[in-house]
Design an enzyme around this catalytic site. Sequence first.
Site, PDB file in Angstrom:
ATOM      1  N   LYS A 105     -12.803   7.579  -1.914  1.00 40.86           N
ATOM      2  CA  LYS A 105     -11.585   7.139  -0.845  1.00 40.86           C
ATOM      3  C   LYS A 105     -12.166   8.249   0.360  1.00 40.86           C
ATOM      4  CE  LYS A 105      -8.077   4.968  -1.938  1.00 40.86           C
ATOM      5  NZ  LYS A 105      -7.565   3.401  -2.742  1.00 40.86           N
ATOM      6  N   ASN A 219      -0.587  -6.480   1.715  1.00 36.23           N
ATOM      7  CA  ASN A 219      -0.854  -7.479   1.530  1.00 36.23           C
ATOM      8  C   ASN A 219      -1.545  -7.645  -0.186  1.00 36.23           C
ATOM      9  OD1 ASN A 219      -3.297  -9.367   1.667  1.00 36.23           O
ATOM     10  ND2 ASN A 219      -4.699  -7.788   0.256  1.00 36.23           N
ATOM     11  N   ALA A 220      -1.279  -6.628  -1.080  1.00 35.61           N
ATOM     12  CA  ALA A 220      -0.810  -6.569  -2.663  1.00 35.61           C
ATOM     13  C   ALA A 220       0.200  -7.644  -2.802  1.00 35.61           C
ATOM     14  CB  ALA A 220      -1.543  -5.123  -2.927  1.00 35.61           C
TER      15      ALA A 220
END
Length: 415
Positions: A105, A219-220
Amino acid sequence: MESYNSFSVARQQINEAAKILNLDKATLELLITPQLETNFTLPVNMDNGDVKIFQAYRIQYNYARGPAKGGIRFHPDETVDTIRALACWMTWKTAVVDLPLGGGKGGIKCDPKSMSERELERLSRAYVRAISPLLGVDIDIPAPDVYTNPQTMAWMMDEWERIHWKHSPGVFTDKPQQIGGTEGRRDATARGGVITVREACKVWGFDPTKEYAIQGFGNAGQRAALLHKEILGGGKLVAVSDSRGAIYNKDGFDPLELVQHKLKTGSVLKFPGSKIIPHDDLLELDVEVLYPAALENAITSANAGKIKARIVCELANGPTTPEADLILYDNGIHVIPDILGSAGGVTVSYFEMVQDKYTYFWDEEVVHQRLDKKLTQAYHRVQEAIREKNVHPRLAAMVVGVARVAEACKLRGWV
Ligand code: GLU
């Protein structure tokens, strides 16, 4: 007192899985520690002529199963520990869906909402210039995450290719389709989550045509609003929230109109027919499915006891603390943990990498079918682990993921 340090939470989860798996001391020590961390600063020319210094991170948490994989976030509250935790969770996430990838990440501490497009481009390119030898299709492959998107990936990929003097589109995923992106990546996280909800309804007899609520409308969250109805054949979206507030309508919102309103105005607030409710009330609504799709630590010991949803499908990373997990489990709430519920995104990222390597691209139906198969298999594997080990769903998913990573470390002769 409950800990909200995400990396402490992530480590606690590994310790619990390690106990069930009887992992030896060296393996445990390896798995609770990031393999490679890069902390760096980025001087960036701002539009007003000032130079601003940004703190940046990239952590390759574990690469026993394959190159590190995971998003890059732009967030004002970023710290090394949030990135460590998120990189750690990516490691189990790629393993739970059985992808030949490790976990990583990255992040930049910044406030993207106050920056211009040109400033964001300079920041994105500076990030890649600073660590380009550490990225690559066989080393570490970033993707978007909170407040980054396909345009960010396009700038980053372009910068990497200029430095290395070759085409290598697979070095970033969730790119625009015109430059090596795949069909089906933009809605993949939500699609994967909704597929797991569909399986949960089949196994446990929940009713997906009842109410659902979404915390977080990036977005999700937006895609879940649309796909819930499409994939499950019904459902009433009664509440959504974003960083500015939460709204409710007992008769349900039209998901498409709500998404359009959010894209037009930048917020869900002021949607016609909606009533503003406190943020916390959204999590406590009496709904069939709750999708946490915002940030870490949304469900804690303070509010877990008040959650009435039958299914909590985590599209965000790390939304539930360990203490809250136990409360939800005791109250019979079916949690689909982040490393399973949000694994659709990285699964289609992997499909994108495969297509980029072959320079041959699949139709959307093929992407959807393959994603469905991966997520359905992973959901049922985790259910098996729940039964075998008699543990709550997150621990079961951790057991599946950690066991696969531990095995890879062993086979490599690391431990
Ligand atoms: N940022 C997404 C996640 O947290 C996707 C990561 C990826 O595609 O590499 O799962």
